[in-house]
Design an enzyme around this catalytic site. Structure first.
Site, mmCIF file in Angstrom:
data_model
loop_
_atom_site.group_PDB
_atom_site.id
_atom_site.type_symbol
_atom_site.label_atom_id
_atom_site.label_comp_id
_atom_site.label_asym_id
_atom_site.label_seq_id
_atom_site.Cartn_x
_atom_site.Cartn_y
_atom_site.Cartn_z
ATOM 1 N N LEU A 1 7.578 -56.409 -20.424
ATOM 2 C CA LEU A 1 8.454 -55.374 -19.860
ATOM 3 C C LEU A 1 9.875 -55.636 -20.350
ATOM 4 C CD1 LEU A 1 8.895 -53.041 -17.820
ATOM 5 C CD2 LEU A 1 9.092 -54.770 -16.020
ATOM 6 N N TYR B 1 32.849 -59.322 -16.877
ATOM 7 C CA TYR B 1 31.622 -59.327 -17.702
ATOM 8 C C TYR B 1 31.142 -60.769 -17.871
ATOM 9 C CZ TYR B 1 28.627 -58.650 -21.844
ATOM 10 O OH TYR B 1 27.572 -58.631 -22.736
ATOM 11 N N GLY C 1 17.630 -53.470 -26.550
ATOM 12 C CA GLY C 1 16.361 -53.272 -25.844
ATOM 13 C C GLY C 1 15.385 -52.459 -26.671
ATOM 14 N N SER D 1 25.190 -63.563 -23.151
ATOM 15 C CA SER D 1 26.174 -63.155 -24.161
ATOM 16 C C SER D 1 26.936 -64.418 -24.557
ATOM 17 C CB SER D 1 27.137 -62.154 -23.524
ATOM 18 O OG SER D 1 28.296 -61.982 -24.312
ATOM 19 N N SER E 1 16.248 -47.852 -23.822
ATOM 20 C CA SER E 1 16.547 -46.505 -24.353
ATOM 21 C C SER E 1 17.421 -46.580 -25.592
ATOM 22 C CB SER E 1 17.240 -45.659 -23.273
ATOM 23 O OG SER E 1 18.450 -46.276 -22.875
ATOM 24 N N GLY F 1 16.100 -51.616 -20.101
ATOM 25 C CA GLY F 1 17.176 -51.052 -20.932
ATOM 26 C C GLY F 1 16.733 -50.861 -22.367
ATOM 27 N N GLY G 1 19.936 -49.534 -28.398
ATOM 28 C CA GLY G 1 20.478 -50.858 -28.708
ATOM 29 C C GLY G 1 19.463 -51.981 -28.803
HETATM 30 N N1 LIG Z 1 25.922 -55.242 -28.199
HETATM 31 C C1 LIG Z 1 26.466 -56.443 -28.123
HETATM 32 O O1 LIG Z 1 27.338 -56.811 -28.942
HETATM 33 C C2 LIG Z 1 26.028 -57.412 -27.057
HETATM 34 C C3 LIG Z 1 26.487 -58.738 -27.158
HETATM 35 C C4 LIG Z 1 26.105 -59.656 -26.182
HETATM 36 C C5 LIG Z 1 25.272 -59.269 -25.146
HETATM 37 N N2 LIG Z 1 24.846 -57.969 -25.064
HETATM 38 C C6 LIG Z 1 23.967 -57.605 -23.944
HETATM 39 O O2 LIG Z 1 22.813 -56.957 -24.456
HETATM 40 C C7 LIG Z 1 22.279 -56.069 -23.469
HETATM 41 C C8 LIG Z 1 21.991 -54.726 -24.119
HETATM 42 O O3 LIG Z 1 23.183 -54.170 -24.599
HETATM 43 P P1 LIG Z 1 23.238 -53.139 -25.833
HETATM 44 O O4 LIG Z 1 24.341 -53.584 -26.708
HETATM 45 O O5 LIG Z 1 21.898 -52.923 -26.407
HETATM 46 O O6 LIG Z 1 23.774 -51.823 -25.078
HETATM 47 P P2 LIG Z 1 23.175 -50.351 -24.911
HETATM 48 O O7 LIG Z 1 22.697 -49.812 -26.220
HETATM 49 O O8 LIG Z 1 24.226 -49.593 -24.144
HETATM 50 O O9 LIG Z 1 21.885 -50.569 -24.002
HETATM 51 C C9 LIG Z 1 21.998 -50.878 -22.643
HETATM 52 C C10 LIG Z 1 20.703 -50.518 -21.957
HETATM 53 O O10 LIG Z 1 20.835 -50.886 -20.583
HETATM 54 C C11 LIG Z 1 20.325 -49.825 -19.810
HETATM 55 N N3 LIG Z 1 20.935 -49.804 -18.479
HETATM 56 C C12 LIG Z 1 22.253 -49.793 -18.166
HETATM 57 N N4 LIG Z 1 22.393 -49.764 -16.827
HETATM 58 C C13 LIG Z 1 21.135 -49.781 -16.304
HETATM 59 C C14 LIG Z 1 20.598 -49.777 -14.990
HETATM 60 N N5 LIG Z 1 21.388 -49.743 -13.901
HETATM 61 N N6 LIG Z 1 19.245 -49.807 -14.827
HETATM 62 C C15 LIG Z 1 18.436 -49.829 -15.899
HETATM 63 N N7 LIG Z 1 18.867 -49.812 -17.172
HETATM 64 C C16 LIG Z 1 20.209 -49.794 -17.366
HETATM 65 C C17 LIG Z 1 20.606 -48.564 -20.599
HETATM 66 O O11 LIG Z 1 19.628 -47.615 -20.231
HETATM 67 P P3 LIG Z 1 19.905 -46.145 -19.681
HETATM 68 O O12 LIG Z 1 21.390 -45.934 -19.687
HETATM 69 O O13 LIG Z 1 19.161 -45.258 -20.631
HETATM 70 O O14 LIG Z 1 19.287 -46.155 -18.339
HETATM 71 C C18 LIG Z 1 20.389 -49.038 -22.026
HETATM 72 O O15 LIG Z 1 19.034 -48.878 -22.397
HETATM 73 C C19 LIG Z 1 23.311 -56.034 -22.330
HETATM 74 O O16 LIG Z 1 22.860 -56.870 -21.276
HETATM 75 C C20 LIG Z 1 24.569 -56.598 -22.962
HETATM 76 O O17 LIG Z 1 25.425 -57.228 -22.027
HETATM 77 C C21 LIG Z 1 25.195 -57.037 -25.993
#
Ligand SMILES: NC(=O)c1ccc[n+]([C@@H]2O[C@H](COP(=O)([O-])OP(=O)(O)OC[C@H]3O[C@@H](n4cnc5c(N)ncnc54)[C@H](OP(=O)(O)O)[C@@H]3O)[C@@H](O)[C@H]2O)c1
Length: 274
Positions: free
Chosen positions: A9, A145, A18, A132, A14, A12, A16
């Protein structure tokens, strides 16, 4: 390392990291369930999308019940759902701080509490918690954060101790800037001194995340490793910057490390000190 198809499972999924993870795990032969708050109709990514809001007890219970009804087991939970609040501590309201922790920390905890009884009954499972670089080292303008990710790291490490004697393991992933459209949340009220600096940093973070960040595939490969390994690592840094800064925090004198971070955030006057 032994390979067998696992029921995983991924929260998130949808977009990035995930989505990249769900795609890769499905390609590798796992039975994958991704989640989104509002699953879009159409398309077949090769895995199943379930509705889930990690901030809602009822939604979490319904998602885990749906998965159990279909598969009867859960081998892997990837706690990936999250967003990033970018704001100086002094321009962050308590409500904004609580909202950040509600998704990134309590959301992941809610998922673990719902899935752990299933894994305990199986006596096996993998929990991958997406932290992160900011979960390993605090950065300016990312205090809340970073707090959410430090809290997630602490509870992950405690849980992994408590699971000694079972075949359930917890892995913490610490990515640096990955190329996604991560949603940055901002303070409702600007601080008169700090808001301009925060906007500069935000521009660089957005540029990094949306264009020049690392390929999400390198992240997805680390998730696959954690899910498939017989003895996964507790922590894995992902990306050269994360690896370098985490090593520097461990080895440099504190003042030198802090100066390095303050310089990167362009907070120091050319002759100043951290
Ligand atoms: N991108 C980076 O540079 C980076 C670096 C370090 C860590 N991270 C971590 O990686 C993870 C994913 O981030 P990403 O960069 O892939 O961002 P993203 O593309 O915005 O994806 C975030 C996902 O989280 C989901 N989400 C947000 N709030 C939610 C909620 N209340 N319940 C269920 N789903 C929720 C969104 O789904 P919906 O909005 O469709 O529901 C979306 O699928 C995060 O935990 C982030 O802190 C990212």
């Amino acid at each position: 390392m032994s390979f067998e198809s696992k029921v995983v499972l991924v929260t998130g999924a949808s977009s990035g990291l995930g989505r990249a993870t769900a795609d890769l795990l499905a390609k590798r032969g796992h039975r994958v369930y991704g989640t989104a708050r509002r699953p879009a109709a159409g398309g077949d990514p090769g895995w199943t999308m379930l509705p889930l809001d990690v901030c809602s007890d009822a939604s979490v219970a319904a998602c885990v019940a749906a998965l159990r009804a279909r598969e009867g087991r859960i081998d892997g939970l990837v706690n990936n759902a999250g967003h990033a609040f970018v704001g100086a501590v002094e321009e962050t309201s308590l409500e904004e701080a609580k909202a950040q922790l509600e998704t990134n920390f309590f959301g992941a905890l809610r998922m673990m509490l719902a899935v752990l009884p299933v894994m305990r009954a199986q006596n096996t499972g993998r929990i991958v918690n997406v932290s992160s670089l900011a979960g390993a080292a605090p950065f300016p303008f990312l205090g809340v954060y970073g707090a959410s990710k430090h809290a997630l790291e602490a509870i992950s490490e405690s849980l992994d101790y408590e699971l000694i004697g079972t075949a359930i393991r917890v892995t913490i992933l610490q990515p640096d800037g990955m190329r996604t459209s991560i949603g940055f949340h901002h303070p409702g009220t600007d601080h008169p001194i700090l808001a301009a600096k925060r906007r500069q940093l935000l521009t660089r973070l957005e540029e990094g995340a949306h264009t020049s960040g690392n390929d999400p595939l390198i992240f997805a490969e680390e998730v696959a490793r954690a899910i498939e390994s017989d003895a996964p690592s507790l922590r894995t840094a992902i990306g050269d910057m994360a690896k370098g800064l985490i090593e520097a925090r461990r080895t440099l004198p504190e003042a030198a490390f802090r100066r390095n971070v303050a310089e990167r955030a362009q907070l120091l006057p050319s002759s100043g000190g951290a």
